[in-house]
Design a protein around this motif. Structure first.
Motif, PDB file in Angstrom:
ATOM      1  N   ALA A 127       0.922  -1.191   0.003  1.00 15.13           N
ATOM      2  CA  ALA A 127       0.192  -0.085   0.075  1.00 15.13           C
ATOM      3  C   ALA A 127       0.924   1.217  -0.105  1.00 15.13           C
ATOM      4  O   ALA A 127       1.533   1.337   0.933  1.00 15.13           O
ATOM      5  CB  ALA A 127      -0.652  -0.036   1.201  1.00 15.13           C
ATOM      6  N   CYS A 129      -3.791   9.010   0.502  1.00 13.03           N
ATOM      7  CA  CYS A 129      -4.121   7.910   1.263  1.00 13.03           C
ATOM      8  C   CYS A 129      -3.428   7.795   2.694  1.00 13.03           C
ATOM      9  O   CYS A 129      -3.409   6.660   3.415  1.00 13.03           O
ATOM     10  CB  CYS A 129      -3.922   6.686   0.556  1.00 13.03           C
ATOM     11  SG  CYS A 129      -2.061   6.221   0.031  1.00 13.03           S
ATOM     12  N   TYR A 142      -6.421   2.487  -1.480  1.00 13.79           N
ATOM     13  CA  TYR A 142      -5.234   1.736  -1.062  1.00 13.79           C
ATOM     14  C   TYR A 142      -4.516   0.726  -2.255  1.00 13.79           C
ATOM     15  O   TYR A 142      -3.633   0.490  -1.983  1.00 13.79           O
ATOM     16  CB  TYR A 142      -5.312   1.103   0.388  1.00 13.79           C
ATOM     17  CG  TYR A 142      -5.803   1.737   1.481  1.00 13.79           C
ATOM     18  CD1 TYR A 142      -4.694   2.686   1.864  1.00 13.79           C
ATOM     19  CD2 TYR A 142      -6.748   1.838   1.893  1.00 13.79           C
ATOM     20  CE1 TYR A 142      -4.930   3.690   2.905  1.00 13.79           C
ATOM     21  CE2 TYR A 142      -7.214   2.694   3.052  1.00 13.79           C
ATOM     22  CZ  TYR A 142      -6.252   3.551   3.471  1.00 13.79           C
ATOM     23  OH  TYR A 142      -6.450   4.315   4.409  1.00 13.79           O
TER      24      TYR A 142
END
Length: 281
Positions: free
Chosen positions: A81, A86, A242
């Motif tokens: 990720a 994010c 993600y």
């Protein structure tokens, strides 16, 4: 270890992005080069600690934890990720600025999470940290048990429901500070598995991401089985946020972002220095 006969222990979280990514791999839908896996689903901080104990052959870990694992584990280029927009959020019920939080309790989602690393890089004086499971942080802030909380995962979609407001986006701060996307979590494999096995795991993981992206909905049952408290809309938003091209392959930009994060963490004394190569090849 004879990796073609003994299942490798594989740790990842029950979060939708991880079950989406690993579904094809653990269900035998991609070529694993003869390797088999026994999955263990745990929250990210539990995975960090299991890897630190050497209890897993392959695992998702926070990039903060990676700073303590480099002698025993190598980073894979797929499955992680890392991205833009994010990062962890600092949320509060009443504080007007980050400076107001100095000396006050701030809830964070585990000692070795990247969220903690980013907070420490942002302001080392924010040192009154309260370690809580990530899903308990918003409630603690809403009840006034802590002055603020650093939230991750699906919490970034649901914090307004708790009457909380965003004080700082640590990912946004990082991007502005470095120009890099934010590395949140990566997949590591035990160095002792050997170069051939590590390469096979990385290929299989990349194939699992490709399978997920080319077969929308194939993993829906597996994702839902591990995220029953989450709405379909939040699950979809979680995956969209993600899982991206960096999950398929870090590439030069992703690798540069990881190197920058680790270098800054070393320079700040947050993680130990290491001369071990980050990747196997």
């Amino acid at each position: 270890m004879t990796t073609d006969t003994v299942p490798l222990t594989l740790g990842f979280s029950p979060c939708p992005n991880d079950t989406y990514i690993f579904h094809a791999l653990v269900h035998g839908l991609v070529d694993t080069g003869g390797l088999t896996f026994r999955e263990r689903l745990e929250d990210v901080e539990t995975l960090n600690r299991l890897a630190l104990e050497g209890a897993l052959d392959v695992s998702k870990v926070s990039y903060h934890a990676l700073g303590f694992l480099r002698d025993e584990y190598v980073l894979l280029r797929s499955g992680g990720a890392l991205g833009r927009g994010c990062g962890p959020l600092v949320v509060t019920r009443g504080a007007a600025s980050m400076a107001e939080l100095r000396g006050k309790p701030v809830a964070v989602p585990g000692r070795y999470t990247t969220a903690v690393l980013l907070l420490r890089l942002f302001d080392p004086s924010l040192d009154n940290l309260v370690y809580l499971p990530f899903h308990e942080i918003m409630g603690a802030v809403a009840r006034g048990e802590v002055a603020a909380g650093v939230i991750i995962h699906e919490s970034r979609f649901t914090f307004p429901e708790y009457g909380l407001s965003k004080l700082l986006d640590l990912g946004e701060w990082w991007e502005g500070e470095t120009g890099c996307p934010i590395p949140l979590g990566g997949i590591v494999a035990r160095r002792s598995l050997g170069r051939e096995a590590v390469a096979a795991i990385d290929r299989a993981l990349r194939a699992s991401v490709v399978h997920a992206r080319t077969n929308p909905g194939a993993a829906a049952g597996y994702i839902r089985a591990h995220s029953q408290e989450m709405s379909d809309e939040v699950c979809a938003a979680h995956i969209d946020l993600y899982v991206n091209d960096f999950s398929l392959q870090l590439g030069p930009e992703g690798e540069g972002a990881v190197a920058t994060l680790l270098q800054r963490a070393e320079a700040s004394g947050v993680i130990p220095r290491s001369t071990a190569p980050l990747f196997e090849v």
